[in-house]
Enzyme design. Structure first.
Site, PDB file in Angstrom:
ATOM      1  N   ILE A  27      46.277  44.937  40.533  1.00  0.00           N
ATOM      2  CA  ILE A  27      47.241  45.328  39.491  1.00  0.00           C
ATOM      3  C   ILE A  27      46.856  46.661  38.836  1.00  0.00           C
ATOM      4  O   ILE A  27      47.705  47.324  38.237  1.00  0.00           O
ATOM      5  CB  ILE A  27      47.363  44.196  38.440  1.00  0.00           C
ATOM      6  CG1 ILE A  27      48.695  44.248  37.726  1.00  0.00           C
ATOM      7  CG2 ILE A  27      46.190  44.214  37.472  1.00  0.00           C
ATOM      8  CD1 ILE A  27      49.020  42.985  36.937  1.00  0.00           C
ATOM      9  N   GLY A  41      30.346  44.189  36.386  1.00  0.00           N
ATOM     10  CA  GLY A  41      31.778  44.424  36.255  1.00  0.00           C
ATOM     11  C   GLY A  41      32.686  43.324  36.746  1.00  0.00           C
ATOM     12  O   GLY A  41      33.907  43.501  36.772  1.00  0.00           O
ATOM     13  N   GLN A  42      32.130  42.168  37.148  1.00  0.00           N
ATOM     14  CA  GLN A  42      33.037  41.080  37.552  1.00  0.00           C
ATOM     15  C   GLN A  42      33.781  40.576  36.321  1.00  0.00           C
ATOM     16  O   GLN A  42      33.160  40.269  35.295  1.00  0.00           O
ATOM     17  CB  GLN A  42      32.261  39.929  38.206  1.00  0.00           C
ATOM     18  CG  GLN A  42      33.207  38.866  38.792  1.00  0.00           C
ATOM     19  CD  GLN A  42      32.475  37.712  39.484  1.00  0.00           C
ATOM     20  OE1 GLN A  42      31.247  37.613  39.443  1.00  0.00           O
ATOM     21  NE2 GLN A  42      33.249  36.834  40.101  1.00  0.00           N
ATOM     22  N   ASN A  77      31.952  42.135  43.470  1.00  0.00           N
ATOM     23  CA  ASN A  77      31.116  42.103  42.271  1.00  0.00           C
ATOM     24  C   ASN A  77      30.651  40.680  41.997  1.00  0.00           C
ATOM     25  O   ASN A  77      31.429  39.729  42.131  1.00  0.00           O
ATOM     26  CB  ASN A  77      31.906  42.625  41.067  1.00  0.00           C
ATOM     27  CG  ASN A  77      32.197  44.112  41.165  1.00  0.00           C
ATOM     28  OD1 ASN A  77      31.349  44.886  41.588  1.00  0.00           O
ATOM     29  ND2 ASN A  77      33.409  44.512  40.795  1.00  0.00           N
ATOM     30  N   HIS A 134      36.362  37.556  45.124  1.00  0.00           N
ATOM     31  CA  HIS A 134      37.383  38.451  45.680  1.00  0.00           C
ATOM     32  C   HIS A 134      36.710  39.658  46.300  1.00  0.00           C
ATOM     33  O   HIS A 134      35.733  40.180  45.778  1.00  0.00           O
ATOM     34  CB  HIS A 134      38.402  38.886  44.613  1.00  0.00           C
ATOM     35  CG  HIS A 134      37.796  39.370  43.346  1.00  0.00           C
ATOM     36  ND1 HIS A 134      37.303  38.522  42.372  1.00  0.00           N
ATOM     37  CD2 HIS A 134      37.571  40.624  42.879  1.00  0.00           C
ATOM     38  CE1 HIS A 134      36.808  39.224  41.378  1.00  0.00           C
ATOM     39  NE2 HIS A 134      36.952  40.515  41.659  1.00  0.00           N
ATOM     40  N   LEU A 135      37.289  40.064  47.401  1.00  0.00           N
ATOM     41  CA  LEU A 135      36.821  41.241  48.124  1.00  0.00           C
ATOM     42  C   LEU A 135      37.770  42.374  47.792  1.00  0.00           C
ATOM     43  O   LEU A 135      38.967  42.302  48.095  1.00  0.00           O
ATOM     44  CB  LEU A 135      36.847  40.911  49.621  1.00  0.00           C
ATOM     45  CG  LEU A 135      36.343  41.953  50.610  1.00  0.00           C
ATOM     46  CD1 LEU A 135      34.878  42.289  50.351  1.00  0.00           C
ATOM     47  CD2 LEU A 135      36.516  41.423  52.035  1.00  0.00           C
ATOM     48  N   HIS A 136      37.232  43.413  47.123  1.00  0.00           N
ATOM     49  CA  HIS A 136      38.030  44.618  46.881  1.00  0.00           C
ATOM     50  C   HIS A 136      38.056  45.445  48.164  1.00  0.00           C
ATOM     51  O   HIS A 136      37.007  45.648  48.796  1.00  0.00           O
ATOM     52  CB  HIS A 136      37.377  45.502  45.806  1.00  0.00           C
ATOM     53  CG  HIS A 136      37.380  44.963  44.415  1.00  0.00           C
ATOM     54  ND1 HIS A 136      38.329  45.307  43.483  1.00  0.00           N
ATOM     55  CD2 HIS A 136      36.530  44.119  43.786  1.00  0.00           C
ATOM     56  CE1 HIS A 136      38.050  44.718  42.332  1.00  0.00           C
ATOM     57  NE2 HIS A 136      36.964  43.983  42.478  1.00  0.00           N
TER      58      HIS A 136
HETATM   59  P1  5GP Z   1      36.429  42.365  39.231  1.00  0.00           P
HETATM   60  O1  5GP Z   1      36.258  43.340  38.108  1.00  0.00           O
HETATM   61  O2  5GP Z   1      36.305  40.928  38.762  1.00  0.00           O
HETATM   62  O3  5GP Z   1      35.568  42.647  40.435  1.00  0.00           O
HETATM   63  O4  5GP Z   1      37.890  42.580  39.774  1.00  0.00           O
HETATM   64  C1  5GP Z   1      39.002  41.935  39.257  1.00  0.00           C
HETATM   65  C2  5GP Z   1      40.191  42.745  39.699  1.00  0.00           C
HETATM   66  O5  5GP Z   1      41.353  41.967  39.507  1.00  0.00           O
HETATM   67  C3  5GP Z   1      40.390  44.035  38.902  1.00  0.00           C
HETATM   68  O6  5GP Z   1      40.360  45.145  39.784  1.00  0.00           O
HETATM   69  C4  5GP Z   1      41.756  43.859  38.238  1.00  0.00           C
HETATM   70  O7  5GP Z   1      42.502  45.036  38.189  1.00  0.00           O
HETATM   71  C5  5GP Z   1      42.396  42.794  39.100  1.00  0.00           C
HETATM   72  N1  5GP Z   1      43.341  41.946  38.386  1.00  0.00           N
HETATM   73  C6  5GP Z   1      43.153  41.372  37.162  1.00  0.00           C
HETATM   74  N2  5GP Z   1      44.223  40.627  36.830  1.00  0.00           N
HETATM   75  C7  5GP Z   1      45.105  40.758  37.855  1.00  0.00           C
HETATM   76  C8  5GP Z   1      46.413  40.218  38.085  1.00  0.00           C
HETATM   77  O8  5GP Z   1      46.976  39.466  37.272  1.00  0.00           O
HETATM   78  N3  5GP Z   1      47.029  40.565  39.237  1.00  0.00           N
HETATM   79  C9  5GP Z   1      46.428  41.387  40.153  1.00  0.00           C
HETATM   80  N4  5GP Z   1      47.140  41.672  41.259  1.00  0.00           N
HETATM   81  N5  5GP Z   1      45.202  41.904  39.974  1.00  0.00           N
HETATM   82  C10 5GP Z   1      44.546  41.591  38.850  1.00  0.00           C
END
Ligand code: 5GP
Ligand code: ZN
Length: 114
Positions: free
Chosen positions: A32, A93-94, A87, A100-102
């Site tokens: 998002i 930064g998680q 992460n 989840h795999l970016h």
């Molecule tokens: P993290 O920081 O935990 O590694 O990554 C979480 C990711 O989830 C972030 O890049 C953030 O932009 C994404 N994200 C958070 N909420 C949502 C959502 O409601 N929908 C989508 N598609 N992505 C999300």
């Protein structure tokens, strides 16, 4: 499903997402808040809190997520240059505690990351 988990809700369809791929085990959807021209996430439907919680039991599933990430990257035209990030922990930064795999690509990226 963990009832207060955002990505479990996306996996179940309770919250919409821009899906790129779905099967019985996993889902891929666009982030998002994209950090690159192409930025999507691959998640298992099963709730696992993060990569640090993966055991041998989930190893095949995580391997399939990596394989699928590459397939989708090629479909999106970034097969020759993409970065995978997972992460583990708020300290790095998680923010969503469902593994989840970016997958990021479409712009030059330095190494090491900042
Ligand atoms: P993290 O920081 O935990 O590694 O990554 C979480 C990711 O989830 C972030 O890049 C953030 O932009 C994404 N994200 C958070 N909420 C949502 C959502 O409601 N929908 C989508 N598609 N992505 C999300
Ligand atoms: Zn979850």
């Amino acid at each position: 499903m963990s009832s207060d988990c955002l990505f479990c809700k996306i996996a179940s369809g309770a919250i919409p997402a821009a899906k790129l791929y779905e099967d019985d085990e996993m889902l891929a959807f666009r982030d998002i808040s994209p950090q690159a021209p192409q930025h999507f996430l691959v998640i298992p439907k099963q709730h696992i809190s993060g990569p640090g919680a993966v055991t041998a039991t989930e190893a095949e599933l995580v391997g399939k997520m990596v394989a699928r990430a590459g397939e989708i990257a090629r479909e999106l035209g970034i097969g020759e240059g993409f970065r995978l990030v997972m992460n583990n922990g708020a300290a790095v930064g998680q923010t969503v505690f469902h593994i989840h795999l970016h997958v990021l690509g479409g712009r030059p990226m330095g190494w090491p990351p900042g």
